[in-house]
Write an enzyme that holds these catalytic residues in place. Structure first.
Site, PDB file in Angstrom:
ATOM      1  CB  SER A   1       6.988  18.614 -33.193  1.00 17.11           C
ATOM      2  OG  SER A   1       7.480  18.373 -31.585  1.00 17.11           O
TER       3      SER A   1
ATOM      4  CE1 TYR B   1       4.895  24.007 -32.018  1.00 13.92           C
ATOM      5  CE2 TYR B   1       5.864  21.895 -30.979  1.00 13.92           C
ATOM      6  CZ  TYR B   1       5.732  22.831 -31.719  1.00 13.92           C
ATOM      7  OH  TYR B   1       7.083  22.881 -32.730  1.00 13.92           O
TER       8      TYR B   1
END
Length: 254
Positions: free
Chosen positions: A135, A148
Site C-alpha cells: 500500500s 494498517y
C-alpha cells in the site's frame, strides 16, 4: 497460458474479484478464495476458469487445505496474490486493541501463512511468482491508519526478504502499492485528509491490471499504482528524509 494458474485470497469483492476476472479472461485457471458467507461462490458463475473456495487466512489449517486443494486440482501453481486484508481508520488510541491485533493477524500473519503454504507448489513451477498487496501507506507511517500502515510496512519487508530467499527456487516475490482504491473496504469509513488530498481515483480494475503485469511481465520488486502515487514513490526513493516527511505532511495534514 491455458495451463497457468493463480490463487487469490480475499477474492469475493474489490481488488480480489477484479483480479480473478482479469486472469480468467486471460486464460489462467483461477482459485478464488474468501471467508465463509462472503459470497465467494457467486464468482464461479462469472467465468468457467474460476474455481472458488473458502479460506480464512487467520487459520493455518484452512490456508493449507485451500492451497493444496487448488494447486493439486490445477496441476501446478504459477502465482499467488496475497490480497486478503482488513482496515480500520481513526485515532490509534480510540480503536480497540483487539481490532489492531486482528488487522495484524490478517494483513501480516495471513500473508505469511499463505506464502508458507504455497511455497512447495511455487517451487515446482519455473518462473513462479508471489504477489503481495502492499500500500502507499507502507511508504511512510500514515496517521489514522497506524495499524494498517504498520501491517503494510511488514508486507514490504517480507516481500523484500522472500524475494532474496526464494530466488534460488526461481520464485519472484513482489509487492503492488496502490493508493486509495474505490472498493468495499472504504465504503463504510469516513474520508481522512490524506484521502481528500490524494483522492480515491483508483478502481479495482486499475490494480488488477498491475497484478497481471506483476505475474506476466518483467520482474520488478515494487509496483506503485496510480500516476500521482507513482511520482511520489519514485521521488521518495531519492529525496532526503526531511523532504519526504514534508511531502507526507502536505498529504496527511499532520
Amino acid at each position: 497460458m491455458a495451463d497457468r494458474s493463480i490463487l487469490i485470497t480475499g477474492a469475493a469483492s474489490g481488488i480480489g474479484r477484479a483480479t480473478a476476472l482479469r486472469f480468467a479472461a486471460g486464460g489462467w485457471r483461477v482459485g478464488a478464495f474468501d471467508l465463509p458467507n462472503s459470497g465467494i461462490e457467486a464468482l464461479a458463475d462469472e467465468h468457467d476458469n474460476i474455481t472458488t473456495g473458502v479460506m480464512d487466512v487467520t487459520d493455518d489449517q484452512s490456508v493449507r487445505a485451500g492451497v493444496a486443494s487448488f494447486a493439486e486440482s490445477a496441476g501446478r501453481l504459477d502465482a499467488v496474490l496475497n490480497n486478503a486484508g482488513i482496515l480500520s481508520i481513526g485515532q490509534f488510541a480510540e480503536i480497540e486493541a483487539d481490532r489492531h491485533a486482528a488487522i495484524i493477524d490478517v494483513n501480516v500473519t495471513g500473508v505469511m501463512r499463505v506464502a508458507h503454504a504455497a511455497h512447495p507448489y511455487l517451487a515446482k513451477t519455473p518462473g513462479a511468482r508471489l504477489i503481495n498487496l502492499a500500500s502507499a501507506s507502507a511508504d511512510f507511517g500514515v496517521p489514522e491508519f497506524a495499524s494498517y500502515s504498520a501491517s503494510k510496512f511488514a508486507v514490504r519487508g517480507l516481500t523484500e526478504a522472500l524475494n532474496l530467499e526464494w530466488a534460488a527456487a526461481d520464485i519472484h516475490v513482489c509487492a503492488i502499492w496502490p493508493s486509495f482504491v474505490r472498493s468495499p473496504m472504504l465504503d463504510d469509513v469516513g474520508e481522512t485528509t490524506s484521502m481528500q488530498r490524494l483522492g480515491i481515483s483508483l478502481t479495482p480494475d486499475s490494480v488488477a491490471k498491475v497484478a497481471w503485469r506483476a505475474a506476466t511481465g518483467r520482474r520488478r520488486l515494487h509496483l506503485p499504482v496510480g500516476l500521482l502515487y507513482k511520482l511520489l514513490f519514485v521521488s521518495g526513493q531519492w529525496l532526503p528524509f526531511a523532504m519526504k516527511r514534508l511531502s507526507m505532511r502536505l498529504i496527511t495534514g499532520y
